[in-house]
Design an enzyme around this catalytic site. Structure first.
Site, PDB file in Angstrom:
ATOM      1  N   ARG A  27       0.785  -1.244   0.000  1.00  0.00           N
ATOM      2  CA  ARG A  27       0.000   0.000   0.000  1.00  0.00           C
ATOM      3  C   ARG A  27       0.808   1.280   0.000  1.00  0.00           C
ATOM      4  NH1 ARG A  27      -4.219  -2.102   4.444  1.00  0.00           N
ATOM      5  NH2 ARG A  27      -2.205  -2.730   5.260  1.00  0.00           N
ATOM      6  N   ARG A  36      -5.659  -1.637  -5.844  1.00  0.00           N
ATOM      7  CA  ARG A  36      -6.339  -2.100  -4.636  1.00  0.00           C
ATOM      8  C   ARG A  36      -7.700  -1.416  -4.449  1.00  0.00           C
ATOM      9  NH1 ARG A  36      -8.318  -4.011  -0.953  1.00  0.00           N
ATOM     10  NH2 ARG A  36      -7.462  -4.667   1.050  1.00  0.00           N
ATOM     11  N   ASP A  72      -0.021 -14.366  -0.050  1.00  0.00           N
ATOM     12  CA  ASP A  72      -0.021 -14.178   1.396  1.00  0.00           C
ATOM     13  C   ASP A  72       0.241 -15.540   2.023  1.00  0.00           C
ATOM     14  OD1 ASP A  72      -0.768 -11.943   3.499  1.00  0.00           O
ATOM     15  OD2 ASP A  72      -1.578 -13.825   4.248  1.00  0.00           O
ATOM     16  N   TYR A 149      -2.199 -18.689  13.519  1.00  0.00           N
ATOM     17  CA  TYR A 149      -3.409 -18.141  12.893  1.00  0.00           C
ATOM     18  C   TYR A 149      -4.551 -19.153  12.943  1.00  0.00           C
ATOM     19  CZ  TYR A 149      -1.185 -13.894  11.225  1.00  0.00           C
ATOM     20  OH  TYR A 149      -0.565 -12.666  11.166  1.00  0.00           O
TER      21      TYR A 149
HETATM   22  O1  CP3 Z   1       6.638  -9.181   0.275  1.00  0.00           O
HETATM   23  C1  CP3 Z   1       5.791  -9.033  -0.631  1.00  0.00           C
HETATM   24  O2  CP3 Z   1       5.724  -7.985  -1.315  1.00  0.00           O
HETATM   25  C2  CP3 Z   1       4.869 -10.174  -0.975  1.00  0.00           C
HETATM   26  C3  CP3 Z   1       3.555 -10.108  -0.438  1.00  0.00           C
HETATM   27  C4  CP3 Z   1       3.219 -10.550   0.975  1.00  0.00           C
HETATM   28  C5  CP3 Z   1       1.961 -10.267   1.548  1.00  0.00           C
HETATM   29  N1  CP3 Z   1       1.870 -10.900   2.729  1.00  0.00           N
HETATM   30  C6  CP3 Z   1       0.885  -9.451   0.930  1.00  0.00           C
HETATM   31  C7  CP3 Z   1      -0.012  -8.709   1.813  1.00  0.00           C
HETATM   32  C8  CP3 Z   1       3.921 -11.332   1.892  1.00  0.00           C
HETATM   33  C9  CP3 Z   1       5.338 -11.884   1.812  1.00  0.00           C
HETATM   34  C10 CP3 Z   1       3.054 -11.560   2.991  1.00  0.00           C
HETATM   35  C11 CP3 Z   1       3.416 -12.391   4.150  1.00  0.00           C
HETATM   36  C12 CP3 Z   1       2.595 -12.354   5.370  1.00  0.00           C
HETATM   37  N2  CP3 Z   1       1.232 -12.247   5.471  1.00  0.00           N
HETATM   38  C13 CP3 Z   1       3.115 -12.511   6.679  1.00  0.00           C
HETATM   39  C14 CP3 Z   1       4.545 -12.763   7.001  1.00  0.00           C
HETATM   40  C15 CP3 Z   1       5.354 -11.544   6.874  1.00  0.00           C
HETATM   41  C16 CP3 Z   1       5.296 -10.578   8.000  1.00  0.00           C
HETATM   42  O3  CP3 Z   1       5.121  -9.393   7.710  1.00  0.00           O
HETATM   43  O4  CP3 Z   1       5.502 -11.006   9.156  1.00  0.00           O
HETATM   44  C17 CP3 Z   1       2.038 -12.424   7.570  1.00  0.00           C
HETATM   45  C18 CP3 Z   1       2.117 -12.510   9.089  1.00  0.00           C
HETATM   46  C19 CP3 Z   1       0.854 -12.278   6.818  1.00  0.00           C
HETATM   47  C20 CP3 Z   1      -0.536 -12.190   7.293  1.00  0.00           C
HETATM   48  C21 CP3 Z   1      -1.130 -10.888   6.955  1.00  0.00           C
HETATM   49  N3  CP3 Z   1      -1.488 -10.500   5.676  1.00  0.00           N
HETATM   50  C22 CP3 Z   1      -1.431  -9.816   7.832  1.00  0.00           C
HETATM   51  C23 CP3 Z   1      -1.163  -9.821   9.321  1.00  0.00           C
HETATM   52  C24 CP3 Z   1      -2.019  -8.809   7.058  1.00  0.00           C
HETATM   53  C25 CP3 Z   1      -2.668  -7.540   7.538  1.00  0.00           C
HETATM   54  C26 CP3 Z   1      -1.742  -6.424   7.565  1.00  0.00           C
HETATM   55  C27 CP3 Z   1      -2.441  -5.127   7.245  1.00  0.00           C
HETATM   56  O5  CP3 Z   1      -1.690  -4.197   6.984  1.00  0.00           O
HETATM   57  O6  CP3 Z   1      -3.673  -5.041   7.266  1.00  0.00           O
HETATM   58  C28 CP3 Z   1      -2.001  -9.229   5.705  1.00  0.00           C
HETATM   59  C29 CP3 Z   1      -2.464  -8.454   4.541  1.00  0.00           C
HETATM   60  C30 CP3 Z   1      -1.500  -8.252   3.417  1.00  0.00           C
HETATM   61  N4  CP3 Z   1      -0.760  -9.233   2.846  1.00  0.00           N
HETATM   62  C31 CP3 Z   1      -1.244  -7.021   2.737  1.00  0.00           C
HETATM   63  C32 CP3 Z   1      -0.317  -7.312   1.717  1.00  0.00           C
HETATM   64  C33 CP3 Z   1       0.246  -6.368   0.702  1.00  0.00           C
HETATM   65  C34 CP3 Z   1      -1.883  -5.669   3.027  1.00  0.00           C
HETATM   66  C35 CP3 Z   1      -3.267  -5.784   2.553  1.00  0.00           C
HETATM   67  C36 CP3 Z   1      -3.953  -4.772   1.726  1.00  0.00           C
HETATM   68  O7  CP3 Z   1      -3.586  -4.421   0.591  1.00  0.00           O
HETATM   69  O8  CP3 Z   1      -5.015  -4.391   2.218  1.00  0.00           O
END
Ligand code: CP3
Length: 358
Positions: A27, A36, A72, A149
């Site tokens: 984002r 998005r 994700d 989770y």
């Molecule tokens: O690195 C990259 O660019 C690849 C994309 C990627 C996403 N999630 C996309 C995403 C990767 C590698 C992840 C991994 C992920 N997802 C983890 C492990 C990495 C870390 O940061 O510890 C975890 C714990 C998750 C679970 C997850 N997904 C959470 C807790 C959230 C919410 C966070 C939020 O900001 O609301 C997500 C959503 C998510 N996954 C987003 C993205 C780009 C943000 C969502 C959006 O666009 O609304």
């Protein structure tokens, strides 16, 4: 092809230190926000053309040395029978969490080629579009972080339910971890078959555990996942060297809050360990030992500082890494939503420029 990232994963000499950013597609990028607005997160992940497009956005915008597939860690759980959604402002929610031995026994063992075909197709599309410009990283959640989770049903402050299951129903815990380790192993293998050049295992919440619990309840399953990648028949890979030797696929293991158990993490079997910012990289490396690469460790909040302060902190990490083979510059955790884009661009260039003149 800029293969300094893969070279660093193998601790081979590089022309300058490779850099990429965890969560580099997201984002904080205007191009991501534009898409998005029209699509939900899961919709983007499940539409290979959109996932491929988002994966490439940071490659077009910054001098990063690797792409990471846009996906994700949680969608692979859907094939086990867990119902997932992302709620605005709340993050991920699992609507039917597992908390009893019977619920764990009922979890299915999906074939990722059937349960997450969209991510595998996105990998194929990205590989074609990249045309070898930079390598592509595939990834999975680690068994523990996925278990947290599945049990908590979402984010948690204290992981009380996860630890309660671990301590009071250890047999059910091990059954759950075995199922998750099998899922992670199959998922990583499928991503490698689809073209991923390296894989990263995210164990984002492993740092909530006491080292003894990590050693007993978590480490054996991380080892199993990494061994599964390492023991695959390398002949299924594209040859990478002029002599046609099949490329070993590097594995990066990333966990936050684990500075107190690096002596355990060095036994995961990973080629590279990702570290957060709660320890200095030279101290971390001393504990990890010379045979393993290290990725990290700038605090993601540092990118909100004025540029001279960012530069000072990045230079300090590079000084402490001191050109050791196997250093990959990255943040200590995912890039944050409001991060100034121009700081990301400038940081990637700074890492290259500073290390090229060493
Ligand atoms: O690195 C990259 O660019 C690849 C994309 C990627 C996403 N999630 C996309 C995403 C990767 C590698 C992840 C991994 C992920 N997802 C983890 C492990 C990495 C870390 O940061 O510890 C975890 C714990 C998750 C679970 C997850 N997904 C959470 C807790 C959230 C919410 C966070 C939020 O900001 O609301 C997500 C959503 C998510 N996954 C987003 C993205 C780009 C943000 C969502 C959006 O666009 O609304």
């Amino acid at each position: 092809m800029t293969d300094r990232f893969l070279k660093a994963c193998r601790r081979e000499p590089v022309d300058c230190t490779p850099v990429w950013f965890m969560r580099q597609a997201g984002r904080y990028m205007p191009a991501y926000r534009a898409l998005r607005e029209r699509y939900g997160l899961l919709e983007m992940i499940k539409t290979p053309e959109l996932a491929a497009q988002v994966t490439l956005q940071p490659i077009e915008a910054f001098a990063v040395d690797a792409a990471i597939i846009f996906a994700d860690i949680l969608p692979p759980l859907e094939g086990m029978g867990l119902r997932l959604s992302f709620e605005r402002g709340e993050g991920p929610v699992i609507h039917n969490p597992v908390r009893t031995p019977a619920e764990i026994a009922a979890l299915q063992q999906p074939d990722p080629r059937e349960s997450v075909p969209f991510t595998l197709e996105a990998i194929r599309l990205v590989k074609r579009a990249l045309g070898g410009r930079v390598p592509l990283i595939g990834f999975s959640g680690a068994p523990f972080t996925l278990a947290s989770y599945a049990i908590e049903g979402g984010a948690s402050r204290d992981y009380r339910r996860t630890k309660e299951l671990m301590y009071s129903q250890p047999r059910a815990w091990h059954v759950l971890m075995e199922k998750l380790a099998a899922l992670v192993s199959a998922y990583l293998a499928a991503q490698i078959d689809a073209g991923a050049d390296a894989v990263q295992i995210f164990d984002s919440w492993a740092g909530v555990l006491a080292p003894g619990d990590y050693a007993t309840y978590v480490l054996p399953y991380v080892q199993r996942c990494i061994a599964a990648v390492k023991n695959r028949d390398p002949r299924t890979r594209e040859p990478h060297a002029a002599d046609g030797t099949p490329a070993p696929v590097p594995v990066i293991y990333f966990a936050t809050g684990t500075s107190g158990m690096l002596s355990l993490l060095r036994h995961t079997g990973a080629d590279v360990l990702g570290i957060d910012w709660r320890i200095q990289i030279d101290d971390a490396w001393a504990q990890i030992g010379p045979g393993i690469g290290v990725q990290g460790n700038l605090d993601p909040c540092a990118l909100f500082a004025p540029w001279p302060e960012i530069e000072r902190r990045a230079a300090d990490i590079l000084d402490r890494a001191a050109g050791r083979p196997g250093h990959i510059f990255n943040l200590g955790h995912g890039i944050l939503t409001e991060t100034p884009v121009e700081h990301v661009a400038r940081l990637a260039e700074f890492v290259h420029k500073t290390t090229a003149t060493r």
